[in-house]
Structures are given as C-alpha cells and as structure tokens.
Design an enzyme around this catalytic site. Structure first.
Site, PDB file in Angstrom:
ATOM      1  N   LYS A 182       4.383  -3.399  -3.183  1.00  0.00           N
ATOM      2  CA  LYS A 182       5.039  -2.530  -2.204  1.00  0.00           C
ATOM      3  C   LYS A 182       5.824  -3.354  -1.185  1.00  0.00           C
ATOM      4  CE  LYS A 182       6.369   1.061   0.040  1.00  0.00           C
ATOM      5  NZ  LYS A 182       5.513   2.082   0.640  1.00  0.00           N
ATOM      6  N   LYS A 235       7.527  -2.231  10.499  1.00  0.00           N
ATOM      7  CA  LYS A 235       6.143  -2.674  10.250  1.00  0.00           C
ATOM      8  C   LYS A 235       6.024  -3.307   8.867  1.00  0.00           C
ATOM      9  CE  LYS A 235       3.479   0.105   8.388  1.00  0.00           C
ATOM     10  NZ  LYS A 235       3.006   0.461   7.017  1.00  0.00           N
TER      11      LYS A 235
END
Length: 284
Positions: free
Chosen positions: A164, A232
């Site tokens: 990811k 983030k």
C-alpha cells in the site's frame, strides 16, 4: 458471517454496506454517529463481541493500536480464534506489531489495505493487498471478495501495508505529474479536455487522468481521498524507505508537495488538489 466493523468513514461506510447487502450480519461502530443499514453498536467492544470476523478501517496507526490493543479493544472483547482484518493504511511496522499481539492472544490477523478510492468502495471494486498467513487469507477471501475486484495475498504480516505504501508513492507522484501537465498546457492556452483525451489514449494514459483530470480541470476537489491522509501515507513511505536504506527522491518531493498543500489549508480537499500547489508555484 457475523462481522464486527469499526470505522464508518468515507471508505468504511460503503464497504460495510456492501457486506450487509451480501447477506452478512454486520455490527458496526464509529466514533461519531453515522446512519448505517446494518446494526449500529455503541462501542467497539460491543461491535466485535461474538463476531466471526472483525474489520477495522481507521485513519492512522495510533487509531488501530488503540482499537485493537486497548483495554476495551478487539483483543479484549472478541473471542480467540476470531479473524482480524485491518483494512486501514498504517505503518508496516505497526501492522507487524498488531499481528504479533493478535497471534499471541490466539487470534488470526491480516493486514489488508485497499486502493480504489470512495468509488471503488461503493462499487465493491477495490484492490486489496493482503499480508499474513496464507491459510488466514483463504479464510478471509469470501469476505474480501465482496469488497474488492482484485484481492491478492502479497506475503507475511506487514506485506500488505508495504505494498500500500508503494501504491501511495505511485499515486502521489502521478497526481503531481498530471498537475504539472495541466498547468503547463493551460499556460500555452491548450484546450484541456481534448488534450487529456489524447494523453489518456497513449503511453501517458493512467487512472489519475481517467478519474481525476476532469475534476482538476474544473477545480472541483470534493474529497474522495483527503490530502491530510495522503500526507500521512507519504510519511509512512519516507520512514519505511529510510528504515530499509532505500532512496525515494521523487517520493520525497511528492511528500514535500503534499505537505505544502496541507500547510496552505487544503488538507480536507481531495488529493488531486495538489494542482493548487503547482499552480501557486507557477503563479497561475
């Protein structure tokens, strides 16, 4: 199955709804009240008690740690043997910590972050990258197949989150290049819609052009995936790359640009609003 689902945000709500539509008994908890077609629980512990499968879809590593490892969390309230599937995007190291704690407590654990945005969640067409034991992946696959059209086991615990991170690196870099291309074309008074159409049909074609370019041209940045969250995620990329001794120069630039977008007050906008940073740098 009885599924405890924690986190009904932009992605989590349509995912949980699709599980209800598929016939599962979904008991969901969210910190702020959300309307939901399944059963709404008044706490995370209530959502996971008696569940066969627990899915978490939360914003960041500390959220997952608190919900899973906390005194009233998943490992405290659910029964040993329960299959825990964390579908949040968190640090690979945190995913391994969660998996180790779950295994020690007698649970089965997978990290299974997703890609595809809000529309992919609504359509049940997400790409799901799964880390953990192969047997646990097979047990989870009937549930994951409801949520995604591409569901792949990519290795041991933490591997899903590592893939990811790579995904977010590619997406951020591509958004940045599309933003630069649109700004470049506009500066030369090119008609943007046909320009994008011809670019999308050639080697430069990509899903950012397909899904995001029209909104970028119109300056419509309703969040499908917020800049705050991508900022983030790029922090995870940079930190994980440093830990592995890997150089990601383009990724570092993308992270700085995403940070600039956030600093300029665009954090709640879609990540395609990175265009605003490029335009500002170009005084457009």
């Amino acid at each position: 199955m009885i599924i405890g689902f924690i986190g009904l945000g932009i992605m989590g709500l349509p995912m949980a709804t699709n599980l209800v539509t598929a016939g599962h008994d979904v008991r969901a908890y969210n910190r702020s009240p959300r309307e939901f077609s399944g059963t709404v629980a008044d706490s995370a512990a209530a959502a996971v008690t008696g569940a066969d499968v627990v899915i978490t879809m939360l914003p960041d590593s500390p959220d997952v740690e608190a919900v899973v490892l906390g005194p009233d969390g998943v490992l405290a309230a659910a029964a040993p043997g329960t299959l825990l599937i964390d579908m949040s995007t968190i640090a690979p190291a945190t995913a391994r910590t969660i998996a180790d704690a779950a295994t020690e407590a007698g649970f089965r654990a997978l990290d299974a972050p997703v890609s595809g945005g809000e529309q992919g969640a609504i359509d049940g067409a997400l790409s799901i990258m799964v880390g953990g034991a192969a047997d646990d992946f097979q047990a989870a696959k009937p549930v994951l197949d409801v949520l995604g059209s591409t569901v792949v086991h990519v290795g041991p615990a933490g591997s899903g989150q590592t893939v990811k991170a790579a995904n977010q690196l590619i997406v951020a870099g591509t958004i940045g290049l599309v933003a630069e291309a649109l700004t470049f074309l506009a500066a030369h008074s090119v008609d943007l819609e046909p320009a994008v159409a011809v670019l999308a049909g050639g080697l430069a074609g990509n899903r950012i052009l397909d899904r995001k370019a029209a909104g970028m041209i119109a300056h419509h940045f309703e969040p499908g995936f917020r800049i705050d969250l991508h900022h983030k995620d790029l922090g995870i990329v940079v930190d994980s790359a440093r830990a592995a001794g890997v150089t990601v120069p383009l990724g570092a630039v993308a992270a700085q640009l995403m940070g600039a977008a956030r600093a300029q007050g665009h954090g709640s906008l879609d990540h395609s609003a990175l265009l605003l940073v490029i335009e500002a740098l170009s005084k457009r």
